[in-house]
Design a protein around this motif. Structure first.
Motif, PDB file in Angstrom:
ATOM      1  N   VAL A 181       7.706  10.484  -3.387  1.00  0.00           N
ATOM      2  CA  VAL A 181       6.528   9.911  -1.921  1.00  0.00           C
ATOM      3  C   VAL A 181       7.531  10.937  -0.715  1.00  0.00           C
ATOM      4  CG1 VAL A 181       8.432   8.362  -1.008  1.00  0.00           C
ATOM      5  CG2 VAL A 181       6.159   8.004  -0.630  1.00  0.00           C
ATOM      6  N   SER A 182       8.581  11.346  -1.145  1.00  0.00           N
ATOM      7  CA  SER A 182       9.094  12.368  -0.277  1.00  0.00           C
ATOM      8  C   SER A 182       8.263  13.900   0.055  1.00  0.00           C
ATOM      9  CB  SER A 182      10.512  12.678  -0.981  1.00  0.00           C
ATOM     10  OG  SER A 182      10.478  13.982  -1.749  1.00  0.00           O
ATOM     11  N   GLU A 183       6.956  14.236  -0.624  1.00  0.00           N
ATOM     12  CA  GLU A 183       6.539  15.040  -0.675  1.00  0.00           C
ATOM     13  C   GLU A 183       5.551  15.034   0.108  1.00  0.00           C
ATOM     14  OE1 GLU A 183       5.520  16.860  -4.800  1.00  0.00           O
ATOM     15  OE2 GLU A 183       8.012  17.203  -5.292  1.00  0.00           O
ATOM     16  N   GLY A 184       4.745  13.855   0.229  1.00  0.00           N
ATOM     17  CA  GLY A 184       3.508  13.058   0.941  1.00  0.00           C
ATOM     18  C   GLY A 184       4.193  12.625   2.790  1.00  0.00           C
ATOM     19  N   ALA A 185       3.045  12.177   2.876  1.00  0.00           N
ATOM     20  CA  ALA A 185       3.630  11.363   4.170  1.00  0.00           C
ATOM     21  C   ALA A 185       2.496  10.571   4.018  1.00  0.00           C
ATOM     22  CB  ALA A 185       2.120  11.687   5.541  1.00  0.00           C
ATOM     23  N   PRO A 186       3.680   9.064   4.014  1.00  0.00           N
ATOM     24  CA  PRO A 186       3.866   7.880   3.245  1.00  0.00           C
ATOM     25  C   PRO A 186       2.762   7.427   4.222  1.00  0.00           C
ATOM     26  CG  PRO A 186       5.488   8.410   3.432  1.00  0.00           C
ATOM     27  CD  PRO A 186       5.259   9.218   3.842  1.00  0.00           C
ATOM     28  N   ARG A 187       2.956   7.457   5.245  1.00  0.00           N
ATOM     29  CA  ARG A 187       1.926   6.293   6.495  1.00  0.00           C
ATOM     30  C   ARG A 187       0.766   6.714   6.500  1.00  0.00           C
ATOM     31  NH1 ARG A 187       5.894   4.598  11.515  1.00  0.00           N
ATOM     32  NH2 ARG A 187       4.061   3.546  11.467  1.00  0.00           N
ATOM     33  N   LYS A 188       0.203   8.228   6.242  1.00  0.00           N
ATOM     34  CA  LYS A 188      -0.542   8.591   6.253  1.00  0.00           C
ATOM     35  C   LYS A 188      -2.062   8.529   4.706  1.00  0.00           C
ATOM     36  CE  LYS A 188      -4.376  10.842   6.709  1.00  0.00           C
ATOM     37  NZ  LYS A 188      -6.105  10.703   7.485  1.00  0.00           N
ATOM     38  N   ILE A 189      -0.651   8.337   3.664  1.00  0.00           N
ATOM     39  CA  ILE A 189      -1.250   7.600   2.138  1.00  0.00           C
ATOM     40  C   ILE A 189      -1.816   6.485   2.094  1.00  0.00           C
ATOM     41  CG2 ILE A 189      -1.315   7.063  -0.170  1.00  0.00           C
ATOM     42  CD1 ILE A 189       1.005  10.082   0.134  1.00  0.00           C
ATOM     43  N   PHE A 190      -1.295   5.548   2.749  1.00  0.00           N
ATOM     44  CA  PHE A 190      -1.037   3.845   3.042  1.00  0.00           C
ATOM     45  C   PHE A 190      -2.086   3.737   3.788  1.00  0.00           C
ATOM     46  CE2 PHE A 190      -0.939  -0.461   3.793  1.00  0.00           C
ATOM     47  CZ  PHE A 190      -0.426  -0.987   1.949  1.00  0.00           C
ATOM     48  N   ASN A 191      -2.454   4.468   4.926  1.00  0.00           N
ATOM     49  CA  ASN A 191      -4.122   4.576   5.479  1.00  0.00           C
ATOM     50  C   ASN A 191      -5.130   4.117   5.037  1.00  0.00           C
ATOM     51  OD1 ASN A 191      -5.745   6.410   7.512  1.00  0.00           O
ATOM     52  ND2 ASN A 191      -4.951   4.640   8.588  1.00  0.00           N
ATOM     53  N   GLN A 192      -4.886   5.455   4.066  1.00  0.00           N
ATOM     54  CA  GLN A 192      -6.223   5.775   3.033  1.00  0.00           C
ATOM     55  C   GLN A 192      -6.406   4.423   1.859  1.00  0.00           C
ATOM     56  OE1 GLN A 192      -4.537   9.396   1.789  1.00  0.00           O
ATOM     57  NE2 GLN A 192      -6.413  10.579   2.716  1.00  0.00           N
ATOM     58  N   MET A 193      -5.432   3.835   2.580  1.00  0.00           N
ATOM     59  CA  MET A 193      -6.272   1.892   1.898  1.00  0.00           C
ATOM     60  C   MET A 193      -7.621   1.297   2.198  1.00  0.00           C
ATOM     61  SD  MET A 193      -2.802   0.421  -0.041  1.00  0.00           S
ATOM     62  CE  MET A 193      -1.567   1.668  -0.345  1.00  0.00           C
ATOM     63  N   PHE A 194      -7.357   1.457   3.472  1.00  0.00           N
ATOM     64  CA  PHE A 194      -8.377   1.005   4.258  1.00  0.00           C
ATOM     65  C   PHE A 194      -9.260   1.710   4.922  1.00  0.00           C
ATOM     66  CE2 PHE A 194      -4.328   0.135   5.868  1.00  0.00           C
ATOM     67  CZ  PHE A 194      -3.840  -1.825   6.281  1.00  0.00           C
ATOM     68  N   ASP A 195     -10.103   0.103   4.901  1.00  0.00           N
ATOM     69  CA  ASP A 195     -12.173   0.768   5.309  1.00  0.00           C
ATOM     70  C   ASP A 195     -12.370   2.453   5.838  1.00  0.00           C
ATOM     71  OD1 ASP A 195     -15.110  -1.002   4.766  1.00  0.00           O
ATOM     72  OD2 ASP A 195     -14.792   0.748   5.574  1.00  0.00           O
ATOM     73  N   PRO A 196     -12.832   3.214   5.515  1.00  0.00           N
ATOM     74  CA  PRO A 196     -12.964   4.334   6.354  1.00  0.00           C
ATOM     75  C   PRO A 196     -13.801   3.925   7.718  1.00  0.00           C
ATOM     76  CG  PRO A 196     -14.035   4.351   3.769  1.00  0.00           C
ATOM     77  CD  PRO A 196     -13.306   3.707   4.024  1.00  0.00           C
ATOM     78  N   ILE A 197     -14.445   3.278   7.273  1.00  0.00           N
ATOM     79  CA  ILE A 197     -15.231   2.893   8.710  1.00  0.00           C
ATOM     80  C   ILE A 197     -14.856   1.789   9.465  1.00  0.00           C
ATOM     81  CG2 ILE A 197     -17.796   2.435   9.037  1.00  0.00           C
ATOM     82  CD1 ILE A 197     -18.145   4.546   7.419  1.00  0.00           C
ATOM     83  N   TYR A 198     -13.863   1.511   9.271  1.00  0.00           N
ATOM     84  CA  TYR A 198     -13.631   0.359  10.117  1.00  0.00           C
ATOM     85  C   TYR A 198     -11.755   0.460  10.427  1.00  0.00           C
ATOM     86  CZ  TYR A 198     -17.919  -1.967   8.922  1.00  0.00           C
ATOM     87  OH  TYR A 198     -19.378  -2.282   9.439  1.00  0.00           O
ATOM     88  N   ASP A 199     -10.978  -0.329   9.637  1.00  0.00           N
ATOM     89  CA  ASP A 199      -9.364  -0.669  10.215  1.00  0.00           C
ATOM     90  C   ASP A 199      -8.745   0.754  10.016  1.00  0.00           C
ATOM     91  OD1 ASP A 199     -10.800  -2.722   8.844  1.00  0.00           O
ATOM     92  OD2 ASP A 199      -8.992  -3.509   8.228  1.00  0.00           O
ATOM     93  N   ARG A 200      -9.561   1.842   9.085  1.00  0.00           N
ATOM     94  CA  ARG A 200      -8.784   2.748   8.865  1.00  0.00           C
ATOM     95  C   ARG A 200      -8.500   3.920  10.012  1.00  0.00           C
ATOM     96  NH1 ARG A 200     -10.184   7.212   4.084  1.00  0.00           N
ATOM     97  NH2 ARG A 200     -10.134   5.476   2.994  1.00  0.00           N
ATOM     98  N   ARG A 201      -9.654   3.780  10.578  1.00  0.00           N
ATOM     99  CA  ARG A 201      -9.781   4.571  11.675  1.00  0.00           C
ATOM    100  C   ARG A 201      -9.263   3.773  13.620  1.00  0.00           C
ATOM    101  NH1 ARG A 201     -14.624   8.515  12.320  1.00  0.00           N
ATOM    102  NH2 ARG A 201     -14.828   8.553  10.169  1.00  0.00           N
ATOM    103  N   LEU A 202      -8.579   3.112  12.815  1.00  0.00           N
ATOM    104  CA  LEU A 202      -7.403   2.102  14.362  1.00  0.00           C
ATOM    105  C   LEU A 202      -6.265   2.545  13.925  1.00  0.00           C
ATOM    106  CD1 LEU A 202      -9.255  -1.173  13.856  1.00  0.00           C
ATOM    107  CD2 LEU A 202      -9.817   0.505  15.459  1.00  0.00           C
ATOM    108  N   GLY A 203      -6.109   3.440  12.459  1.00  0.00           N
ATOM    109  CA  GLY A 203      -4.200   4.029  12.097  1.00  0.00           C
ATOM    110  C   GLY A 203      -4.190   2.728  11.421  1.00  0.00           C
TER     111      GLY A 203
END
Ligand SMILES: [Zn+2]
Lengths: 158, 384, 384
Positions: C110-132
């Motif tokens: 996980v140290s190679e990427g950005a874990p918070r950003k990666i977790f954010n990509q689990m959220f619906d791209p139209i709704y919650d993801r856009r809220l960060g």
């Protein structure tokens, strides 16, 4: 297509935006050694399996066939032959830059003498009628080298 | 106790280039509903789900959880499997092992892709090692083009031989209402289509589709009660072998040969040309339809062009290949190989409508991933 | 279910920024797991790897570990999700008539990427993801919903952190062993109320592997086999707005099934040791309730009473848990590996004396949308 009730008057599409997701890939000992070979020795290094004798390029820790750790390094030099090639003519987005790649671009597999696997790189020839499988090629190194695969600028037919 | 396992229901969307009218979950739901209807089941009958796609094509992390509104797996077991282009085959195997283990009775496999939501060629190029190979890998087409260039040189095959495969698959798609590309084409049109990557031309290569497929697997206890003629799974097999693209031996195709040998052995097939009645093959390029037949032991090395010219693999031939139109006419990547299994099952179940091959007792489906990961499934009309 | 044993386990030390690449980590644990089982690779019938293209930073990440996981030329497959799910799929394959032994691997860098950003990509791209939204902010909502409903205090959550970081001092693999007090946790910086720095698991690199074998393939090796008694997984709704965040419904369902398979009637009395996926301190309390270690809302009192401490009747996370080492996807399989060590009596300074029945638990998805529960025993089921 099925008929949808309460159809929206317009169908929208949202972009994920320009935010880049940056990765930092760790090369580990084997890939690092290979890249240092390009940067500091301007040569291509492989690694030999002491059990089956296969020579791997790019080098990696384990021989998949024997499941043994490899430690015997081999200097493969800078010349080989074209094992296969393709001239890419369909532009797509370069994942490194987000911009379309420049075409035509010739991707090749280089078979080094004494290696059992092949290295991917570019050839400085975009006309497929002037490229032959089996032709000798030579790595052209950059003057400024930074320890990446692009320390080799391209391969050229000799 | 290990159980015998059969396919009892198949559902797929009407595949097309871009489905702006549905989001991913709604797309999945269309296939799920059709599979349930085909099997005469309701969601309540499904004990577990498996789902798969290509992560970076839609950019959704953990689609197993995301899918719930479409898959219907709410408060049920669901897991994700993924192996690139071969994901659909991996999904089928996974549903099969869910049931074969004796732990679940009825399991649904769901494959899907909305290729239209990103530049999939860029996404696929990131499957090459980021440090050493990514910048020299122009997607799946490069290696396949190189493979056929070598084959033509070695065996005197021609670009027309590949074009005949393209014509076969594209024109078979005219009988398949779910296929994405449904247009009559000729060898001449293939030859005149734009060169993408020598010697592969536009009409030799697969499209990018939006679509989903759902296939229902059931145990020996349930399958005969659900379907009058279930498609029994007799064997699955997989092989893959390399880490870097430069490792692969393109002439010998070791993973395809290993997969075919293994699945034939497990299913007791000694002469594929005679023993198998229909094949649904994952052929992303028409050139693969020439070369790979030999690595699947259907004929001797260099003989494939002769068989193609004789029409052996056409609808009325000895071994029809891709009655559905195959990957050349429909390619929603995460679903593509599951569609092969679903179509093979429909052939065995006698439900393939206008694309039905008469009297199918044994069918074969394959999957292919961009790391030369091959999977194969043998289905039969009889349990043993 | 037929008897299947875990006959080999291996873990790397968990730490931040390991210099080996992830293939090398997988090779390390595959090799060690084989050595632990006293097997050669030739004894392994098939391999289940675990990858996630977002964390691994490339498409079809399973390609990169083909040689390292010993899956060269071998039947193999790949799960995306927590290691408890990969192991479950491995169990299914082992239970089928096709394979007798299965190697399961997981890795994370996980140290190679950005874990918070990666977790954010689990959220619906139209709704919650856009809220960060990310793991911490969404979990804080869950913590708040749970704590407010039952009057669970921040100090009680802090007690979990103190216990687990303290236990980690006995575990050579742990990433963050700490000698801390409730006050230290309470004073640590607030990340998203009510979650503070010391309530949160670290991000760790690491790998884990296990080997499963059918009873007839369990040799009389130097290690005691550990037997699988029950396994189940279950997935809740996708959108947080549809879930009762104050309860772990999917965990209750998974536990109910796993206990039924294992014949466990009163988990709080019968289970000797549990390893649960405590990505946040409140989670361990919420999981106690989902697992039936106590009634709804009673976890605060349970942690206060010391029952789940090393000296209590039901020690939870003797290893230090996920709060002390969190390699995503690996952490669930590490819970299984730790339970195996406990049941063999090989857990060193973190050993729970005389442990005979153990529970391992994994999660995946937003706010633990999916749960997987394993019940393991030191003795096989008797023949019926
Ligand atoms: Zn070797």
């Amino acid at each position: 297509m099925e008929e949808k009730p309460n159809q929206a008057t317009e169908l929208l599409e949202l972009s994920s935006g320009k935010a880049e997701h940056v990765y930092y890939w760790h090369c580990g000992y084997y890939t690092s050694r290979f890249l240092l070979g390009l940067r500091d020795q301007t040569t291509i290094l492989g690694v030999r399996c002491s059990a089956c004798g296969r020579v791997y390029v790019p080098p990696r820790e384990v021989c998949g066939r024997c499941f043994k750790t490899m430690n015997e390094w081999v200097d493969l030099g800078t010349e080989g032959t074209i094992y296969a090639f393709t001239v890419v003519k369909l532009p797509y987005v370069d994942p490194n830059t987000g911009l379309p790649i420049k075409v035509p671009r010739t991707d090749i597999y280089v078979q080094f003498d004494g290696a059992d696997t092949r290295l991917m790189h570019w050839l400085d020839e975009g006309d497929e009628t002037k490229i032959k499988v089996g032709a000798r090629v030579k790595a052209v190194f950059k003057k400024e080298r930074r320890g990446t695969i692009h320390d080799i600028e391209y391969f050229t037919q000799v | 106790m290990a159980k015998r396992t059969a396919i009892v229901g198949v559902g797929q969307t009407n595949h097309t280039s871009k489905r702006r009218d549905v989001n991913g979950q709604e797309l999945i739901n269309e296939a799920v509903k059709r599979a349930l209807a085909d099997a005469g089941l309701t969601l309540r009958d499904i004990d577990a789900f498996v789902i798969g796609n290509m992560d970076h094509f839609e950019g959704i992390n953990c689609v197993d959880g995301w899918s719930i509104d479409g898959s219907g797996a709410y408060m049920k077991p669901i897991m994700k499997v993924t192996t690139g282009g071969s994901t659909g085959g991996t999904l089928g195997s996974s549903a099969y092992y869910h049931v074969a283990s004796g732990l679940f009775d009825v399991v649904m496999a769901i494959g899907w892709e909305k290729n239209s939501e990103s530049d999939t060629q860029a996404a696929i190029s990131t499957c090459a090692d980021p440090i050493l190979e990514r910048d020299f890998f122009g997607g799946a087409i490069g290696p396949n083009a190189a493979e056929y260039a070598m084959y033509m040189k070695q065996y005197g095959a021609s670009q027309e031989d590949a074009a005949m495969v393209a014509v076969r698959d594209h024109n078979n798609a005219l009988n398949n209402p779910y296929a994405h590309l449904r247009k009559f084409i000729t060898v001449e049109e293939v030859m005149n289509s734009p060169m993408l990557c020598y010697p592969i031309k536009l009409l030799d290569s697969c499209p990018r589709s939006d679509g989903a497929c759902a296939v229902i697997y059931a145990s020996e206890d349930r399958a005969p009660k659900i379907a009058p003629r279930p498609a029994w799974i007799h064997a699955t097999a997989v092989s893959h072998d390399y880490v870097y693209f430069g490792d692969y031996d393109w002439e010998a195709m070791p993973t395809l040969e290993a997969t075919a040998s293994r699945v034939y052995k497990r299913a007791g097939i000694t002469n594929p040309l005679k023993d198998i009645d229909v094949m649904e093959l994952y052929l992303p390029f028409s050139t693969c339809g020439v070369v790979w037949m030999e690595h699947m032991w259907v004929c001797e090395r260099g003989e494939s062009p002769k068989l193609i010219r004789k029409g052996v693999f056409n609808m009325e031939g000895e071994l029809p290949v891709n009655p559905s139109g195959g990957v050349l006419s429909t390619n929603p990547i995460g679903a593509t190989a599951l569609i092969r299994i679903g179509e093979a099952a429909l052939q065995v179940m006698g439900k393939a409508d206008d694309r039905q091959v008469p009297n199918v007792r044994t069918a074969m489906a394959t999957a292919f991933g961009s790391c030369y990961w091959f999977e194969a499934t043998i289905l039969r009309s009889t349990m043993s | 279910m037929d008897n299947v044993a875990i006959i080999g386990v291996a873990q790397t030390k968990y730490e931040k920024g390991k210099t080996k690449n992830y293939a090398e980590l997988v090779y390390e644990v595959s090799r060690m797991a084989l050595d632990d089982a006293g097997l050669e690779l030739a004894d392994i019938d098939n391999v289940v790897t675990t990858t996630n293209d977002f964390y691994d930073g490339r498409t079809i990440a399973c390609m990169a570990i083909a040689e390292a996981a010993g899956s060269y030329g071998r039947d193999a497959t790949n799960v995306e999700g927590d290691g408890t799910l990969s192991a479950f799929y491995g169990l299914m394959r082992t239970l089928s008539d096709v394979y007798g032994t299965t190697l399961v691997t997981t890795h994370c860098k996980v140290s190679e990427g950005a874990p918070r950003k990666i977790f954010n990509q689990m959220f619906d791209p139209i709704y919650d993801r856009r809220l960060g939204m990310d793991a911490i902010s969404s979990s804080a909502l869950q913590a708040r919903a749970y704590m407010d409903r039952y009057g669970i205090t921040q100090e009680q959550c802090a007690r979990v952190s103190v216990k687990n970081h303290g236990n980690a001092r006995n575990n050579p693999y742990a990433h963050v062993p700490l000698d801390i007090t409730v006050e230290d946790v309470m004073k640590s910086p607030v990340l998203a109320d009510p979650i503070k720095r010391l309530d949160v698991a670290p991000v760790s690199d690491g790998a884990c592997a296990i080997i499963l074998a059918k009873e007839d393939r369990v040799k009389n090796g130097r290690r005691k086999p550990v037997w699988v008694k029950g396994v189940a997984h279950c997935t809740d709704a996708y959108r947080l707005g549809e879930r009762d965040l104050s309860r772990a419904g999917a965990l209750e369902e998974a536990a109910r099934k796993a206990y039924a398979m294992a014949g466990v009637k009163d988990p709080s009395k019968e289970i000797d040791v549990a390893e649960v996926y405590d990505a946040f301190s409140y989670m361990e309390l919420l999981w106690y309730e989902g697992l039936g270690f106590c009634g709804a809302g009673e976890s605060g009192r349970l942690i206060d009473s010391g029952v789940t401490g090393m000296a209590g009747a039901l020690p939870v996370n003797p290893s230090g848990g996920v709060l002390s080492a969190h390699a995503v996807q690996v952490a669930g399989l590490a819970r299984i590996a730790e339970c195996v060590l406990q049941l063999r009596g090989e857990a060193g300074r973190r050993q729970v004396p005389g442990a005979k029945l153990a529970l391992a638990h994994g999660i995946t998805g937003i706010c633990a949308q999916t749960h997987c529960v394993w019940v393991l025993s030191d003795t096989p089921a008797k023949e019926v």
